[in-house]
Design an enzyme around this catalytic site. Structure first.
Site, mmCIF file in Angstrom:
data_model
loop_
_atom_site.group_PDB
_atom_site.id
_atom_site.type_symbol
_atom_site.label_atom_id
_atom_site.label_comp_id
_atom_site.label_asym_id
_atom_site.label_seq_id
_atom_site.Cartn_x
_atom_site.Cartn_y
_atom_site.Cartn_z
ATOM 1 N N PRO A 2 -1.221 8.780 -4.365
ATOM 2 C CA PRO A 2 -2.079 8.295 -5.436
ATOM 3 C C PRO A 2 -1.389 7.240 -6.280
ATOM 4 O O PRO A 2 -0.228 7.395 -6.641
ATOM 5 C CB PRO A 2 -2.376 9.527 -6.265
ATOM 6 C CG PRO A 2 -1.573 10.616 -5.719
ATOM 7 C CD PRO A 2 -0.776 10.146 -4.594
ATOM 8 N N GLU A 3 -2.111 6.183 -6.574
ATOM 9 C CA GLU A 3 -1.645 5.168 -7.517
ATOM 10 C C GLU A 3 -2.570 5.254 -8.734
ATOM 11 O O GLU A 3 -3.359 6.185 -8.834
ATOM 12 C CB GLU A 3 -1.672 3.785 -6.853
ATOM 13 C CG GLU A 3 -0.845 3.769 -5.564
ATOM 14 C CD GLU A 3 -0.832 2.423 -4.861
ATOM 15 O OE1 GLU A 3 -0.845 1.394 -5.542
ATOM 16 O OE2 GLU A 3 -0.820 2.413 -3.618
ATOM 17 N N LYS A 61 1.014 6.535 -13.355
ATOM 18 C CA LYS A 61 0.676 7.613 -12.429
ATOM 19 C C LYS A 61 0.993 8.994 -13.008
ATOM 20 O O LYS A 61 0.854 10.000 -12.321
ATOM 21 C CB LYS A 61 1.428 7.425 -11.106
ATOM 22 C CG LYS A 61 1.212 6.038 -10.487
ATOM 23 C CD LYS A 61 2.145 5.777 -9.323
ATOM 24 C CE LYS A 61 2.233 4.285 -9.012
ATOM 25 N NZ LYS A 61 3.307 3.978 -8.047
ATOM 26 N N ARG A 299 9.894 1.439 3.413
ATOM 27 C CA ARG A 299 8.451 1.627 3.576
ATOM 28 C C ARG A 299 7.893 0.416 4.288
ATOM 29 O O ARG A 299 8.611 -0.254 5.015
ATOM 30 C CB ARG A 299 7.786 1.883 2.220
ATOM 31 C CG ARG A 299 8.149 0.898 1.160
ATOM 32 C CD ARG A 299 8.200 1.512 -0.217
ATOM 33 N NE ARG A 299 7.042 2.332 -0.536
ATOM 34 C CZ ARG A 299 6.661 2.620 -1.755
ATOM 35 N NH1 ARG A 299 7.333 2.114 -2.771
ATOM 36 N NH2 ARG A 299 5.633 3.383 -1.999
#
Length: 311
Positions: A2-3, A61, A299
């Site tokens: 989640p951002e 966040k 990433r």
DNA sequence: ATGGACACCTGTGGGC
DNA sequence: TGCCCACAGGTGTCCA
């Protein structure tokens, strides 16, 4: 995963039910979800049980639920239940008796302000997220600690922020976000632009999806040095970030698998409008060149090699 | 100040 | 079908 848009969707979903609710009891199914609570599971349960929740606040966040004070609180300091979803966290609201949700780590049983019983379930596959109780401290600028539109109980908690989130910069949807200050600081950074906008101490709420989308929108390569951006280009990037986050909040966040859900367990729909993230090999929506994925900082970085050249 | 590596974890999907 | 590897939306810390 989640951002900011996903966390905001969770915040706005929790607020109507949990504001003014009182915690009845706690079920701890996996103590690892409480690893950031300094006092351990027993202290977590004892501190939270019987408390009234005053609101639901978000910065970047991070989410927190300010709690009503009571006798015996350490040093009389206000406290909050602080939650972070990590890569795979979900916060679900369920009616008592609802079927169990896989990978549930903690359940908070509560009674809403109107007497309705509810269950707040913290679900987290990878356990990078957490729940913890933390003290609230004054914000350095005296403005509200985060975003908390709508319902609230009292305002003693308003200009406070959890100690554990005090280092997090304001996010671009925060009314107190200082654009000029951010832009000036960004252009002194001796680092790549993607690294800079993922730095939660500089601007919060942006994660890997929205970083890639914002860079695609403003035609910037992820490794372009931040200090080489013109004032106009930096502003264009910030505008793209704001627009993309706002659009994603409007549709309830992005999801493309089982890992992100709103408080009702439903997925968002923003994936239909992604231009870069996760589109490796498909044609750029601007120029038709295949989108490329580079390994970057442990990433992935998705970009159009033609539109987003390193200069 | 910067960046790289890694730790914290589980689950899924692809290739063979 | 099974096994191994790569990969996944984040954050914090340690070490050059």
């Amino acid at each position: 995963m989640p951002e900011l848009p996903e966390v905001e969707t969770v915040r706005s979903g929790l607020a109507p039910s949990l504001t003014g609710a009182v915690v009845d009891s706690i079920e701890i199914l996996d103590v690892r979800s409480l690893k950031r609570h300094a006092g351990g599971p027993a202290d977590f349960e004892a501190t939270l049980t019987g408390r009234r929740i005053l609101g639901v606040v978000r910065r970047g966040k991070f989410l927190w639920l300010p709690l009503e004070a009571r006798d015996g609180d350490p040093e009389g300091k206000p406290i909050a239940l602080v939650g972070h979803l990590g890569m795979s966290g979900q916060m679900l609201l369920r009616n008592p008796g609802h079927s169990e949700d896989k990978l549930t780590r903690v359940i908070v049983h509560a009674t809403e302000a109107d007497g309705t019983k509810t269950e707040f379930r913290f679900v987290d596959q990878r356990i990078f997220g957490s729940l913890a109780i933390d003290v609230l401290i004054p914000t350095t600028d005296g403005a509200p600690g985060g975003f908390s539109a709508g319902v609230a109980v009292g305002e003693s908690w308003e200009n406070l922020i959890p100690h554990s989130a005090a280092h997090i910069a304001r996010d671009p949807l925060d009314p107190s976000f200082d654009s000029a200050k951010f832009l000036a600081k960004l252009r002194t950074k001796n680092t790549g632009i993607k690294r800079a906008i993922l730095d939660q101490n500089l601007i919060s709420g942006v994660g890997n999806i929205y970083a890639d989308e914002s860079l695609w929108q403003s035609k910037l390569h992820y490794d372009q040095q931040a200090k080489t951006l013109s004032a106009a280009k930096a502003k264009e990037l910030l505008t793209a970030i704001g627009d993309i986050l706002t659009a994603a909040v409007k549709v309830g966040g992005t999801s493309f698998d089982e890992q992100y859900k709103n408080v009702n367990g439903e997925s968002g729909y923003f994936e239909i409008s992604l231009n870069a993230y996760g589109r490796t090999g498909t044609e750029c929506n601007r120029c038709g060149t295949p989108i490329q994925r580079d390994s970057w900082a442990n990433r992935g970085s998705h970009f159009c090699p033609r539109c987003q050249r390193l200069r």
